[in-house]
Design a protein around this motif. Structure first.
Motif, PDB file in Angstrom:
ATOM      1  N   LYS A  85       0.817  -1.214   0.000  1.00  0.00           N
ATOM      2  CA  LYS A  85       0.000   0.000   0.000  1.00  0.00           C
ATOM      3  C   LYS A  85       0.853   1.268   0.000  1.00  0.00           C
ATOM      4  N   ILE A  86       2.154   1.113   0.024  1.00  0.00           N
ATOM      5  CA  ILE A  86       3.049   2.266   0.036  1.00  0.00           C
ATOM      6  C   ILE A  86       3.259   2.767  -1.387  1.00  0.00           C
ATOM      7  N   THR A  87       3.332   4.081  -1.563  1.00  0.00           N
ATOM      8  CA  THR A  87       3.630   4.638  -2.885  1.00  0.00           C
ATOM      9  C   THR A  87       5.129   4.593  -3.108  1.00  0.00           C
ATOM     10  N   PHE A  88       5.536   4.666  -4.369  1.00  0.00           N
ATOM     11  CA  PHE A  88       6.965   4.631  -4.673  1.00  0.00           C
ATOM     12  C   PHE A  88       7.661   5.907  -4.187  1.00  0.00           C
ATOM     13  N   SER A  89       6.918   6.997  -4.143  1.00  0.00           N
ATOM     14  CA  SER A  89       7.474   8.238  -3.625  1.00  0.00           C
ATOM     15  C   SER A  89       7.808   8.087  -2.139  1.00  0.00           C
ATOM     16  N   GLU A  90       6.876   7.510  -1.372  1.00  0.00           N
ATOM     17  CA  GLU A  90       7.120   7.271   0.053  1.00  0.00           C
ATOM     18  C   GLU A  90       8.284   6.298   0.237  1.00  0.00           C
ATOM     19  N   CYS A 136       8.588  -0.274 -11.424  1.00  0.00           N
ATOM     20  CA  CYS A 136       8.433   1.185 -11.360  1.00  0.00           C
ATOM     21  C   CYS A 136       9.525   1.871 -12.181  1.00  0.00           C
ATOM     22  N   ARG A 137      10.747   1.396 -12.066  1.00  0.00           N
ATOM     23  CA  ARG A 137      11.854   1.990 -12.821  1.00  0.00           C
ATOM     24  C   ARG A 137      11.663   1.785 -14.320  1.00  0.00           C
ATOM     25  N   LYS A 138      11.181   0.605 -14.705  1.00  0.00           N
ATOM     26  CA  LYS A 138      10.917   0.341 -16.124  1.00  0.00           C
ATOM     27  C   LYS A 138       9.858   1.294 -16.662  1.00  0.00           C
ATOM     28  N   LEU A 139       8.798   1.488 -15.880  1.00  0.00           N
ATOM     29  CA  LEU A 139       7.714   2.369 -16.315  1.00  0.00           C
ATOM     30  C   LEU A 139       8.194   3.809 -16.471  1.00  0.00           C
ATOM     31  N   GLN A 140       9.074   4.236 -15.586  1.00  0.00           N
ATOM     32  CA  GLN A 140       9.591   5.603 -15.664  1.00  0.00           C
ATOM     33  C   GLN A 140      10.439   5.814 -16.915  1.00  0.00           C
ATOM     34  N   ARG A 141      11.033   4.722 -17.408  1.00  0.00           N
ATOM     35  CA  ARG A 141      11.870   4.814 -18.607  1.00  0.00           C
ATOM     36  C   ARG A 141      11.073   4.575 -19.894  1.00  0.00           C
ATOM     37  N   SER A 142       9.783   4.285 -19.783  1.00  0.00           N
ATOM     38  CA  SER A 142       9.034   3.737 -20.918  1.00  0.00           C
ATOM     39  C   SER A 142       8.110   4.724 -21.613  1.00  0.00           C
ATOM     40  N   HIS A 143       8.167   5.980 -21.265  1.00  0.00           N
ATOM     41  CA  HIS A 143       7.233   6.952 -21.833  1.00  0.00           C
ATOM     42  C   HIS A 143       7.304   6.983 -23.367  1.00  0.00           C
ATOM     43  N   HIS A 144       8.513   7.065 -23.908  1.00  0.00           N
ATOM     44  CA  HIS A 144       8.691   7.147 -25.360  1.00  0.00           C
ATOM     45  C   HIS A 144       8.187   5.880 -26.043  1.00  0.00           C
ATOM     46  N   VAL A 175       4.028   8.086 -12.005  1.00  0.00           N
ATOM     47  CA  VAL A 175       4.312   6.703 -11.610  1.00  0.00           C
ATOM     48  C   VAL A 175       4.699   6.607 -10.138  1.00  0.00           C
ATOM     49  N   LYS A 176       5.488   7.548  -9.654  1.00  0.00           N
ATOM     50  CA  LYS A 176       5.964   7.461  -8.272  1.00  0.00           C
ATOM     51  C   LYS A 176       4.853   7.696  -7.250  1.00  0.00           C
ATOM     52  N   GLN A 177       3.702   8.187  -7.724  1.00  0.00           N
ATOM     53  CA  GLN A 177       2.568   8.360  -6.818  1.00  0.00           C
ATOM     54  C   GLN A 177       1.689   7.108  -6.770  1.00  0.00           C
ATOM     55  N   GLY A 181       0.926  -2.009  -5.076  1.00  0.00           N
ATOM     56  CA  GLY A 181      -0.149  -2.911  -5.436  1.00  0.00           C
ATOM     57  C   GLY A 181      -0.787  -2.584  -6.776  1.00  0.00           C
ATOM     58  N   PHE A 182      -0.694  -1.318  -7.203  1.00  0.00           N
ATOM     59  CA  PHE A 182      -1.328  -0.886  -8.445  1.00  0.00           C
ATOM     60  C   PHE A 182      -0.652  -1.475  -9.673  1.00  0.00           C
ATOM     61  N   ILE A 183       0.644  -1.746  -9.573  1.00  0.00           N
ATOM     62  CA  ILE A 183       1.376  -2.182 -10.767  1.00  0.00           C
ATOM     63  C   ILE A 183       1.559  -3.693 -10.828  1.00  0.00           C
ATOM     64  N   GLN A 184       0.696  -4.422 -10.159  1.00  0.00           N
ATOM     65  CA  GLN A 184       0.735  -5.872 -10.255  1.00  0.00           C
ATOM     66  C   GLN A 184       0.033  -6.327 -11.548  1.00  0.00           C
ATOM     67  N   GLY A 185       0.175  -7.585 -11.902  1.00  0.00           N
ATOM     68  CA  GLY A 185      -0.560  -8.183 -13.014  1.00  0.00           C
ATOM     69  C   GLY A 185      -0.235  -7.590 -14.372  1.00  0.00           C
TER      70      GLY A 185
END
Length: 254
Positions: A85-90, A136-144, A175-177, A181-185
Motif C-alpha cells: 500500500k506504500i507509494t513509490f514516492s514514500e 516502477c523503474r521500467k515504467l519511468q523509462r518507458s514513456h517514449h 508513476v511514483k505516486q 499494489g497498483f502495478i501488479q498483473g
C-alpha cells in the motif's frame, strides 16, 4: 543508549550507571536494531522522532518520546510495505533512489529482524517488493516506447487491450505516486513489454518509421479497399517507378 550493554558470546551484558534505569528495558532491542541489524531506516525514523520533540527531554523521557513512537512508526512502515500500500514516492523517502535491489532487500530484512515484531517479511515477500521497485523503474523509462506503440495503434486501427499502455503514456510523471499494489498483473506485463521495446533499437526504429510514414499510410488506407487492392497498387507503382531506370535502381525499388 548502546553503552548500556555489550553483546558478547551470544549474550547481552548490561553496564549500569546513574539515572540509566529508565533505559534498561529498551537497551537490548535498541542494540539489536541499530548495531546487530544496522537498520538505516530505523535511524531515519529515530531522527524524525527527535525532530518532532519541540522541547528538551530527560533520560526518563527517551522511551516514551523517542523509542515508542519510532518503534511504532517502523511497524506501521513495515505493514504498509508488506501489504503493497506504500507509494513509490514514500518508499524512496526512506530507501533513497538506490539502484541496488540487494541494498533494499538487506534493509528490509534488517528492519524486520531488528524489530522482532509480528510483521515478518519472508524471502518471497521481499522478492515481490524488489520486483515492484524494478517495474516502477521500467515504467519511468518507458514513456517514449508507450507513445510509439499507441501512435502505431491509432495509425493502423489496431484492436486489443491497450489500457495500461495508455495509462503509462499519459501518466509517466505520476508513476511514483502509484502504490506497489497498483502495478501488479497486467501493468507489470506492460512494463516488461515497453522495456523490451526500449532496449531493442531495431523494433523502436521500425515503430518510428511507421509513424514517420503516417501520411502515405493513411492515404493508402483510404484509397485501397482490401489486401488484394493494395497488392495491385504496389505492383503498378513499382513498375511505373522503375520504368526507364537501370537494373540497380529497379532492384532498389523492388
Amino acid at each position: 543508549i548502546n553503552k548500556l550493554c555489550t553483546f558478547k558470546d551470544g549474550k547481552y551484558h548490561f553496564v549500569f550507571f546513574q539515572y540509566a534505569g529508565d533505559l534498561i528495558n529498551i537497551a537490548e532491542p535498541f542494540w539489536e536494531v541499530t548495531e546487530t541489524s544496522c537498520s538505516n531506516i530505523y535511524i531515519v525514523l529515530w531522527k524524525k522522532s527527535i525532530a518532532n520533540c519541540n522541547h528538551s527531554i530527560t533520560i526518563s523521557d527517551v522511551k516514551t518520546q523517542l523509542w515508542d513512537p519510532t518503534y511504532e512508526a517502523c511497524k506501521a512502515l513495515l505493514q504498509k510495505i508488506c501489504t503493497l500500500k506504500i507509494t513509490f514516492s514514500e518508499f524512496d523517502d526512506y530507501f533513497g533512489p538506490t539502484d541496488g535491489l540487494n541494498i533494499i532487500s538487506n534493509e528490509l530484512r534488517f528492519l524486520s529482524q531488528g524489530l522482532s515484531s509480528n510483521i515478518t517479511l519472508d524471502n518471497a515477500c521481499i522478492e515481490n517488493i524488489c520486483q515492484c521497485v524494478e517495474i516502477c523503474r521500467k515504467l519511468q523509462r518507458s514513456h517514449h516506447s508507450a507513445l510509439l506503440v499507441l501512435n502505431v495503434k491509432m495509425l493502423l486501427s489496431l484492436t486489443g487491450k491497450f489500457d495500461h499502455l495508455e495509462h503509462v503514456a499519459k501518466q509517466t510523471s505520476q508513476v511514483k505516486q502509484w502504490t506497489m499494489g497498483f502495478i501488479q498483473g497486467e501493468m507489470a506485463l506492460a512494463a516488461t513489454l515497453l522495456e523490451d521495446i526500449r532496449q531493442d533499437k531495431d523494433v523502436q526504429h521500425c515503430l518510428e518509421c511507421l509513424w514517420d510514414s503516417r501520411n502515405i499510410l493513411l492515404w493508402l488506407k483510404k484509397e485501397t479497399k482490401d489486401v488484394s487492392d493494395l497488392s495491385n497498387f504496389v505492383t503498378v507503382a513499382l513498375a511505373t517507378a522503375a520504368g526507364g531506370e537501370d537494373a540497380l535502381t529497379q532492384d532498389k525499388l523492388s
